[in-house]
Design an enzyme around this catalytic site. Structure first.
Site, short mmCIF file in Angstrom:
data_model
loop_
_atom_site.label_atom_id
_atom_site.label_comp_id
_atom_site.label_asym_id
_atom_site.label_seq_id
_atom_site.Cartn_x
_atom_site.Cartn_y
_atom_site.Cartn_z
N HIS A 121 0.82 -1.23 0.00
CA HIS A 121 0.00 0.00 0.00
C HIS A 121 0.85 1.27 0.00
CE1 HIS A 121 -3.63 -2.46 1.69
NE2 HIS A 121 -3.42 -2.66 0.42
N CYS A 132 4.38 14.37 -12.67
CA CYS A 132 5.56 13.78 -13.33
C CYS A 132 6.22 12.69 -12.50
CB CYS A 132 6.58 14.87 -13.67
SG CYS A 132 7.45 15.51 -12.24
N THR A 197 -3.93 -8.13 10.85
CA THR A 197 -4.76 -7.54 9.79
C THR A 197 -6.18 -8.08 9.90
OG1 THR A 197 -5.10 -7.32 7.41
CG2 THR A 197 -3.86 -9.26 8.11
N SER A 198 -7.15 -7.20 9.63
CA SER A 198 -8.55 -7.62 9.66
C SER A 198 -8.89 -8.46 8.43
CB SER A 198 -9.47 -6.40 9.72
OG SER A 198 -9.25 -5.57 8.58
N PRO A 223 -5.31 -10.52 18.25
CA PRO A 223 -6.03 -10.64 19.53
C PRO A 223 -7.54 -10.83 19.32
CG PRO A 223 -5.34 -8.36 19.17
CD PRO A 223 -4.79 -9.17 18.03
N ALA A 240 0.51 -9.21 18.78
CA ALA A 240 1.68 -9.68 18.03
C ALA A 240 2.97 -9.47 18.82
CB ALA A 240 1.76 -8.97 16.69
P1 OAD Z 1 -7.32 -2.96 10.27
O1 OAD Z 1 -7.46 -1.78 11.15
O2 OAD Z 1 -8.43 -3.27 9.32
O3 OAD Z 1 -7.13 -4.27 11.17
C1 OAD Z 1 -6.19 -4.27 12.21
C2 OAD Z 1 -6.17 -5.66 12.82
O4 OAD Z 1 -5.16 -5.66 13.80
C3 OAD Z 1 -7.47 -6.07 13.52
O5 OAD Z 1 -7.83 -7.38 13.10
C4 OAD Z 1 -7.10 -6.05 15.01
O6 OAD Z 1 -7.80 -7.03 15.76
C5 OAD Z 1 -5.62 -6.36 14.93
N1 OAD Z 1 -4.82 -5.93 16.08
C6 OAD Z 1 -5.02 -4.89 16.92
N2 OAD Z 1 -4.03 -4.81 17.84
C7 OAD Z 1 -3.17 -5.82 17.56
C8 OAD Z 1 -1.95 -6.29 18.14
N3 OAD Z 1 -1.40 -5.70 19.20
N4 OAD Z 1 -1.35 -7.38 17.57
C9 OAD Z 1 -1.89 -7.99 16.50
N5 OAD Z 1 -3.05 -7.61 15.92
C10 OAD Z 1 -3.68 -6.54 16.43
O7 OAD Z 1 -5.91 -2.83 9.52
P2 OAD Z 1 -5.41 -3.56 8.20
O8 OAD Z 1 -5.95 -4.93 8.11
O9 OAD Z 1 -3.94 -3.35 8.14
O10 OAD Z 1 -5.21 0.69 3.43
O11 OAD Z 1 -6.10 -2.66 7.09
C11 OAD Z 1 -5.88 -2.93 5.74
C12 OAD Z 1 -5.87 -1.65 4.96
O12 OAD Z 1 -7.06 -0.90 5.19
C13 OAD Z 1 -4.75 -0.68 5.33
O13 OAD Z 1 -3.52 -0.98 4.73
C14 OAD Z 1 -5.29 0.64 4.86
C15 OAD Z 1 -6.72 0.51 5.30
O14 OAD Z 1 -7.66 1.25 4.57
C16 OAD Z 1 -4.52 1.64 2.82
O15 OAD Z 1 -3.92 2.51 3.42
C17 OAD Z 1 -4.54 1.54 1.34
#
Ligand code: OAD
Length: 253
Positions: A121, A132, A197-198, A223, A240
């Site tokens: 991303h 440019c 990641t969700s 978690p 994590a």
């Molecule tokens: P999310 O905010 O959707 O998900 C975060 C995940 O991290 C959730 O499943 C939480 O339960 C988990 N979480 C929270 N604390 C944690 C910890 N201490 N250890 C492990 N896991 C934990 O974030 P992403 O899945 O990264 O896109 O979101 C995907 C994309 O959506 C991002 O890259 C961004 C966003 O729109 C862009 O910027 C293009």
């Protein structure tokens, strides 16, 4: 925990030849960087993604969008890698082949010592001219209040176009080379880790499925539960920053 427990996953990790790992915002949560979708604290619970993370938003309100990304850049600049980032940097040195794929736009994996990171991303630190594509050298981010404030994006000295944040916005394509390398690794690894990641945003979320179909052991660290729980070989429940150091300690005592 679902399926295998941590010590069984550790044994498979130690035997793995190629480990691929997809990280999301949860990996940086313990560094104080907000996730996107956690209730209350997530960025998308507090800010409207349509108004901040689309090409249309930047065309309509460039100063608001630039100011919001400068605020996020300043959060990252003040943050430090946590034990999860450090464990993944260590893992790169332990397994014969390791592919780190991240959805995160921060540089905490690199600052923890990971040498090769596929940023699906984009990166907060890599602004470029929207006309440019000339790169802007990352300077110290502006000091802005929580949530940012309007700040005119700098202009390109070459063509006069506006600089834009080097991140992938909703509706935009992923960087082709990174995506291809990530998909290849998911299809070729013997162990796939899906961490923090969700798994709601495509196409990144499909990588676990690619790995699973190709016969890899799939392991989720989170978690909370996600839509992928039932399809993973193992689910290690917890932050994590705790689970990953435990996993490495169990794999290489
Ligand atoms: P999310 O905010 O959707 O998900 C975060 C995940 O991290 C959730 O499943 C939480 O339960 C988990 N979480 C929270 N604390 C944690 C910890 N201490 N250890 C492990 N896991 C934990 O974030 P992403 O899945 O990264 O896109 O979101 C995907 C994309 O959506 C991002 O890259 C961004 C966003 O729109 C862009 O910027 C293009």
């Amino acid at each position: 925990m679902r399926g295998m427990d941590l010590s069984e996953v550790a044994a498979r990790l130690r035997a793995a030849r190629h480990v691929a790992c997809l990280t999301g915002a949860g990996v940086s949560a313990e560094s104080g960087i907000p996730t996107f979708r956690d209730p209350q604290t997530g960025l998308w619970a507090r800010f409207d993604p349509q108004a901040l993370a689309t090409p249309q938003a930047f065309a309509a309100e460039p100063a608001w969008v630039w100011g919001w990304y400068e605020w996020r850049r300043s959060l990252v600049a003040r943050a430090a890698p946590n034990p999860a980032h450090r464990a993944l940097a260590l893992l790169e040195a332990r397994v014969p082949r390791f592919t780190l794929i991240t959805q995160n736009v921060d540089d905490l994996h690199e600052r923890a010592g990971s040498r090769r990171v596929l940023h699906l991303h984009g990166r907060l630190a890599e602004s470029h001219c929207e006309q440019c594509a000339r790169r802007l050298e990352p300077g110290t981010p502006a000091t802005l209040p929580e949530g940012g404030a309007p700040l005119e994006p700098p202009r390109c000295p070459g063509c006069g176009g506006r600089y834009r944040p080097g991140v992938v916005w909703f509706g935009e394509a992923l960087p082709q080379a990174e995506w291809q390398a990530a998909a290849d690794a998911a299809g070729a690894c013997d162990l796939f880790l899906c961490i923090g990641t969700s798994s709601l945003v495509q196409p990144a979320a499909s990588l676990s499925e690619v790995a699973s179909r190709a016969g890899a052991l799939t392991v989720q660290v989170n978690p909370a539960s996600t839509g992928l729980d039932a399809r993973m070989s193992a689910v290690l429940r917890g932050p994590a920053g705790q689970i990953l150091p435990q996993l490495l300690a169990a794999a290489w005592p």
